[in-house]
Design an enzyme around this catalytic site. Structure first.
Site, PDB file in Angstrom:
ATOM      1  N   SER A 205       0.821  -1.200   0.000  1.00 35.60           N
ATOM      2  CA  SER A 205       0.000   0.000   0.000  1.00 35.60           C
ATOM      3  C   SER A 205       0.861   1.259   0.000  1.00 35.60           C
ATOM      4  CB  SER A 205      -0.974  -0.056   1.177  1.00 35.60           C
ATOM      5  OG  SER A 205      -2.091   0.759   0.927  1.00 35.60           O
ATOM      6  N   ASP A 311      -9.021  -5.062  -5.785  1.00 39.28           N
ATOM      7  CA  ASP A 311      -8.621  -4.034  -4.818  1.00 39.28           C
ATOM      8  C   ASP A 311      -9.401  -2.762  -5.117  1.00 39.28           C
ATOM      9  OD1 ASP A 311      -7.364  -2.211  -3.156  1.00 39.28           O
ATOM     10  OD2 ASP A 311      -5.351  -2.982  -3.554  1.00 39.28           O
ATOM     11  N   HIS A 342      -7.572  -5.664  -1.148  1.00 41.35           N
ATOM     12  CA  HIS A 342      -6.327  -5.024  -0.685  1.00 41.35           C
ATOM     13  C   HIS A 342      -5.655  -5.933   0.344  1.00 41.35           C
ATOM     14  CE1 HIS A 342      -3.997  -1.349  -0.675  1.00 41.35           C
ATOM     15  NE2 HIS A 342      -4.059  -1.235   0.640  1.00 41.35           N
TER      16      HIS A 342
END
Length: 660
Positions: A205, A311, A342
């Site tokens: 991320s 995601d 995610h």
């Protein structure tokens, strides 16, 4: 290689001690790394060093930036754990580095682990498994607090000069080109005389985003990056051609991760974030600074990219644009694409992930010729826990194939094929911000006022779509503002990962297994996971959005004239999906995709000029493959008598590119 739970502590210590003594008379491996005869023969690093007795230390690296404008250059905190034995023997080692804003505010990994320290401020727990697994194998693990977070000076600036510069400064220091000190203020100079200058960056991320950004500087010594669900352009995190993906901007994100001390001194930086990221969606210099794709030509590092195709936080447009740019510049690369949201691969394919990552780092940081760079480029999850491999990605023979929507025999139910619609043919819908892609797809075979849907007949053969596509529409709005969505849907029954649930396709179990060595303060043991699946009658597998006001310039919106037609192209996010025989492929064009983009200020009716609307899709095998799949008649799988249930996007998507 099979990874097993760790042996009991007494046995582990005995094994490590014996291996350490033996090291004194063994070979030196590639790039100066230690190698036992077994590791030299097998081409992999082995756990021959003591994790218990590893050196754990903190240094503060001078970034040469003054982000908080206090007249002094900022220092960022760097926590290090490295095996003691190589330094004692005068040998240098490579580094696995994770630079993050999350080490104190939010945590890392599926269990939200944070850094911990003892009473003297020395690091105890290093989040995730990298230290536990790789330190005994001769690597240092380096965890960096981005400027403005945890124990670092400066201000967070959401992927800008401070974020990237603070991490790059650490790479420079590890390569002997920077300055560091033993304390946040004052202190003695510290050199990384134990580092061989080879660094690999990894993270998920925001951490992955930093890896992308640092690689895009072309910094010397960064040999590889492993970005997991990383951002490649911060504009694309907040907007899609002017359509807002969230109701807040980067200033809110800075507030969430900054240390309390930074919040007191960083008001000016916060204000610049507000001013530089207007909610109009217009492109500004702030977004230019944070667009790493434009600097892909500077990347020297190899790239092992991982992304969930579902995601909905860091959406797969980031993966597609970054991948395509790296390909244009000939960067060595590898990709894993999962069906999760995610999620870190440690939590959806743990054993294979640890083994593959080990081999990747061994090759690019240790110098082992283990052949990983010659293996298939792509691993793609085709069903929960079922994977395929491809020599290249997108798949060999993939070509942009133009498909066209037209009206069918039933009013409001359209057809998708290669035959163009006649001049004057139209389809209309009215934006309903309460409805999402799941609502549209569920009623694809009924005329509804909120969408225009077009489907193929049941496919006679499977059809693979691999990569990024686009949809060009000509639409006439009834109001001065309008947002558009385009989605691709596989219409047919399947069992897929439940990416809309809290775990985004995984379930966290209670049992723990250990992945490397451990100490009392850092066990190296993590909760196991399993696939969270759901039976569906349709699967949305690619999406794109736009504000129609950006029709003339994707970087600047403008008011629309009601009743006037406008042409715009919506970029479909990268994916890799096989529509099975018996299923149908659908294209849906609609307004606000609830939960995924914010609505416009009005509720327009939009009329599509079908003769000037088309989808350019990445079909493996090109137009010929589409023709074969749609030739003649095929038996449909499933039934259209009832709504085709699928997975709805969460009504509240995380506004933070974080770990969980």
């Amino acid at each position: 290689m099979t990874i097993r739970a760790r042996t009991p502590r007494i046995l582990w210590k005995a094994l490590v001690t014996a291996a350490t003594v033996a090291l004194l008379s063994l070979l030196i491996g590639p790039n100066g790394a230690a190698a036992t005869p077994a590791s030299a023969a097998s081409g992999e690093s082995r756990p021959v060093y003591s994790y218990d007795h590893a050196i754990r230390e903190s240094v503060w690296v001078d970034t040469r930036l003054d982000g908080d404008a206090d007249g002094k250059t900022d220092r960022v905190a760097v926590d290090i754990v490295r095996p003691r034995e190589p330094a004692q023997q005068g040998r240098r080692i490579p580094v696995i580095m994770d630079a993050s804003p999350y080490y104190s505010c939010c945590g890392r990994g599926n269990e939200s682990q944070k850094k911990t320290y003892d009473d003297q401020g020395r690091p105890v727990q290093f989040p995730l498994f990298y230290d536990n697994y790789f330190v005994p194998r001769g690597y240092a693990t380096v965890l960096v607090d981005l400027a403005g977070t945890n124990r670092s000076d400066g201000c967070i600036d959401i992927g800008g000069r401070s974020d990237i510069g603070s991490a790059k400064a650490v790479v420079d220091w590890l390569g002997g080109r920077g300055r560091a000190y033993s304390a946040r203020t004052g202190g003695r100079p510290v050199t990384a005389d134990w580092s061989n200058g080879s660094t690999g960056m990894i993270g998920k991320s925001w951490d992955a985003t930093i890896a992308n950004g640092v690689a895009a500087t072309g910094v010397k010594g960064l040999k590889t990056i492993v970005p997991i669900a990383g951002i490649s352009s911060w504009y694309d995190y907040y907007f899609a051609k002017g359509a807002p993906l969230y109701d807040s901007g980067p200033d809110a994100l800075a507030t969430a991760v900054e240390s309390p001390e930074a919040q007191k001194r960083c008001a000016a930086v916060q204000q610049k974030l507000v001013e530089g990221a207007p909610r109009t969606g217009d492109w500004t210099g702030l977004w230019t600074e944070r667009d790493y794709v434009r600097h892909a030509g500077k990347v020297r590092a190899s790239v092992f990219m991982v992304h969930g195709m579902q995601d909905l936080n860091v959406r797969t447009r980031h993966a597609g644009r970054w991948w395509d740019a790296l390909a244009r510049h000939g960067v060595e690369r590898k990709v894993w694409l999962s069906q999760t949201g995610h999620v870190d691969p440690f939590d959806f394919r743990r054993g294979a992930w640890v083994t593959t990552l080990h081999r990747w780092f061994d090759h690019y940081l240790m110098g082992y010729d283990n052949g990983i760079e010659r293996e298939p480029m792509a691993d793609i999850e085709r069903a929960p826990d079922t994977w395929s491999t491809d020599a290249q990605w997108p798949g060999a023979g993939t070509a942009a194939t133009t498909l066209r929507p037209r009206n069918g025999s039933t009013p409001g139910v359209g057809v998708l094929g290669t035959e163009p619609a006649p001049q004057g043919a139209t389809a209309s819908f009215t934006d309903d911000p309460k409805l999402s892609e799941a609502d549209w797809a569920a009623h694809i075979d009924q005329a509804t006022p909120d969408k225009a849907g077009f489907t193929t007949a049941p496919l006679k053969a499977p059809l693979r779509l691999s990569g990024s596509g686009k949809v060009t529409v000509t639409a006439t709005p009834s109001t001065s503002t309008a947002h558009l969505s385009a989605v691709l849907v596989d219409l047919g029954p399947d069992t897929i990962r439940n990416y809309g649930a809290e775990g985004e396709g995984i379930t966290t179990l209670t049992k723990r297994t250990c992945w490397g060595a451990g100490t009392k303060g850092d066990s190296g043991c993590f909760k196991e996971t399993a696939a969270d699946t759901q039976k569906v009658a349709h699967t949305v597998f690619s999406r794109g959005w736009a504000d129609l006001g950006t029709y003339a310039d994707e970087h600047k919106g403008r008011p629309l004239t009601p009743g006037k037609p406008y042409t715009i192209t919506l970029d479909l996010a990268a994916s890799d999906h096989v529509v099975p025989a018996g299923h149908r492929l659908a294209l849906i064009v609609a307004g606000t995709d609830a939960g995924l983009i914010d609505p416009p200020s009005s509720r327009p009716k939009l009329t599509l000029d079908l003769a000037r609307t088309a989808a350019e899709l990445p079909v493996t095998g090109g137009a010929a493959a589409f023709a074969r799949a749609t030739a003649g008649t095929a038996r449909q799988t499933g039934t259209a008598d009832a709504p085709l249930d699928g997975i709805a996007p969460p009504r509240s998507i995380s506004r933070m590119p974080s770990a969980g």
